[in-house]
Write a protein that holds these residues in place. Structure first.
Motif, PDB file in Angstrom:
ATOM      1  N   HIS A 274       0.955  -1.121   0.165  1.00 14.06           N
ATOM      2  CA  HIS A 274       0.210  -0.084  -0.071  1.00 14.06           C
ATOM      3  C   HIS A 274       1.022   1.561  -0.251  1.00 14.06           C
ATOM      4  O   HIS A 274       0.732   1.911  -0.819  1.00 14.06           O
ATOM      5  CB  HIS A 274      -0.647  -0.129   1.223  1.00 14.06           C
ATOM      6  N   GLU A 275       1.420   0.977   0.992  1.00 12.78           N
ATOM      7  CA  GLU A 275       3.166   2.362   0.771  1.00 12.78           C
ATOM      8  C   GLU A 275       3.216   2.668  -0.220  1.00 12.78           C
ATOM      9  O   GLU A 275       3.645   4.067  -0.538  1.00 12.78           O
ATOM     10  CB  GLU A 275       3.976   2.028   2.072  1.00 12.78           C
TER      11      GLU A 275
ATOM     12  N   HIS B  32       1.510   4.365  -2.825  1.00 16.67           N
ATOM     13  CA  HIS B  32       2.530   6.269  -2.960  1.00 16.67           C
ATOM     14  C   HIS B  32       2.875   6.636  -3.470  1.00 16.67           C
ATOM     15  O   HIS B  32       2.819   7.623  -4.428  1.00 16.67           O
ATOM     16  CB  HIS B  32       1.984   6.292  -1.475  1.00 16.67           C
TER      17      HIS B  32
ATOM     18  N   ASN C  63      -8.781   3.830   5.609  1.00 17.99           N
ATOM     19  CA  ASN C  63      -7.786   4.457   4.968  1.00 17.99           C
ATOM     20  C   ASN C  63      -8.520   5.376   4.027  1.00 17.99           C
ATOM     21  O   ASN C  63      -8.348   6.699   3.982  1.00 17.99           O
ATOM     22  CB  ASN C  63      -7.577   4.168   3.848  1.00 17.99           C
TER      23      ASN C  63
ATOM     24  N   ASP D   2      -5.319   9.169   4.045  1.00 18.94           N
ATOM     25  CA  ASP D   2      -6.028   8.836   2.652  1.00 18.94           C
ATOM     26  C   ASP D   2      -7.048   9.493   2.201  1.00 18.94           C
ATOM     27  O   ASP D   2      -7.163  10.210   1.203  1.00 18.94           O
ATOM     28  CB  ASP D   2      -5.573   7.630   1.725  1.00 18.94           C
TER      29      ASP D   2
HETATM   30 ZN   LIG Z   1      -2.469   5.057   2.395  1.00 18.07          ZN
END
Ligand SMILES: [Zn+2]
Length: 410
Positions: A59-60, A63, A208, A216
């Motif tokens: 997930h990170e 980004h 999130n 987010d």
């Molecule tokens: Zn995130």
């Protein structure tokens, strides 16, 4: 970064594990063992946590790698028990870019969930497949019931007191268990873990995407607002909404005994305030230049002066820092309050200004106030010389800068 352990570097981004992460493993021992699973239970729980944090990590990277497309680098990614943090060097300011950077994290979890669903569909059939789907349903049924009943309350079809009673008790979810018992299923580890992992990924997406800035969903919200209102107003509104939701997190966490949610609530609340202050500040600073706050009257020290001169000036005057010049009136450096105090304390009367002076940074009349803020407040310069093409025009010191901010209500 101290207090964390470097795991590895991937796509040029170091991945760190925060020390509090160790608590997760203690927790795994606790619940894995407590449910009567013994060592197998503990190993399964650890396995689940490791895969779960693998998903958080991806997930990170969602980004970070999107940010990289817009020329924004990531300092590192830190895994903590309450989630991952990709430390981007900044957020892209174009709303569409922030929108994409924010949304690509949760999108990674959507993709993982879809892949797990696809694998489950290929691997399992009949009663096993029913169990697979029922496990996912069980995870979401409390959430679905919560919102279903909340809507009923709003429509007047359910008494708030009844709603609260159900909320206190928690909504039951036993579908999968019943299927396992009726179908005499041997719930093997993969059959157990895959739907849980899938559900947790979907939970991550839902959580999130809550519009609590700077989570987010809140960033997506800010980016959408910014397209209409501009970045400054958008941040103000997004952070207000974010702080309101953060308070709900704290309240909800306290009612349901969710200490994680309380922590996240406090974190989101203070981050929303910090980010809003930063955006408001940089907007304020962008409207001014060095020429707007320079002071043209200032005392000039000569490098040959005895230190007694600035000591007297500090005692009797308002100036805290001074510029130092040579015999030809050329700027040589600065003498700051700290150094003058040092000289006064040492009682050494035979020293001169030259012994205590230090270098001075010069800025141009037209330099932005953001740059001046950086030099004075972040890099700790006490005084700056302001120049133009023809020479020295004045000084800006930290005290003057603070007064200017105060007078403008910042
Ligand atoms: Zn995130």
């Amino acid at each position: 970064m101290r207090s964390s352990l470097k795991l590895f570097t991937w796509f040029g981004i170091p991945v760190h594990l925060h020390w509090t992460f160790g608590l997760i493993f203690l927790y795994a021992f606790y619940i894995g063992g407590a449910e009567g699973g013994g060592w197998i239970g503990i190993l399964l729980t650890i396995g689940l946590f490791v895969s779960l944090f693998g998903c958080v990590l991806l997930h990170e990277f969602g980004h970070s790698l999107t940010a990289r497309r817009y020329g924004v680098q990531t300092q590192d990614i830190i895994l903590t028990p309450i989630g991952g943090i990709a430390r981007l060097e900044r957020m892209p300011e174009k709303p569409i870019q922030e929108f994409l950077v924010a949304i690509m994290g949760p999108m990674v979890n959507v993709v993982i969930a879809l892949l797990l669903l696809l694998i489950g569909r290929l691997v399992y059939t009949g009663v096993e497949w029913n169990y697979f789907i029922a496990t996912i349903y069980d995870y979401f049924s409390p959430v679905l019931h919560f919102f279903g009943d909340l809507i009923d309350v709003l429509l007047g079809q359910l008494e708030p007191s009844d709603f609260y009673a159900r909320f206190e008790e928690g909504w039951p979810s036993t579908e999968a268990q019943n299927i396992a018992i009726e179908g005499e299923l041997n719930v093997g580890s993969l059959l157990l873990l895959m739907p849980i992992l899938l559900s947790v990924n979907l939970m991550l997406v839902l959580f999130n995407m809550i519009p609590a800035f700077p989570m987010d969903g809140g960033r997506v919200f800010r980016a959408l607002l910014a397209m209409r209102l501009g970045r400054v107003s958008a941040t103000k509104w997004a952070s207000r909404v974010g702080q309101f939701i953060a308070l709900l997190f704290v309240l909800f966490g306290l009612l349901k005994g969710g200490i994680m949610l309380v922590l996240i609530g406090f974190f989101v609340f203070s981050m929303a305030r910090t980010e809003n202050n930063m955006v408001q500040l940089s907007d304020f600073l962008s409207r001014f230049q060095a020429k707007d706050i320079l002071r043209t009257h200032f005392t000039r020290l000569n490098f040959n002066d005895w230190m007694q001169t600035p000591i007297d000036l500090l005692r009797s005057g308002l100036e805290r820092h001074f510029l130092v010049f040579d015999m030809d009136d050329q700027l040589m450096g600065a003498l700051t309050e700290d150094r003058i105090a040092e000289a006064a304390k040492s009682g050494n009367t035979s020293s001169t200004v030259a012994d205590y002076m230090q270098r001075v940074r010069a800025v141009h009349l037209q330099d932005s106030m953001g740059y001046i803020y950086q030099l004075l407040m972040q890099e700790g310069e006490p005084i700056l010389a302001v120049v133009d093409e023809y020479g020295l025009k004045g000084v800006i010191d930290r005290e003057g800068f603070r007064n200017f901010m105060r007078l403008n209500g910042i």
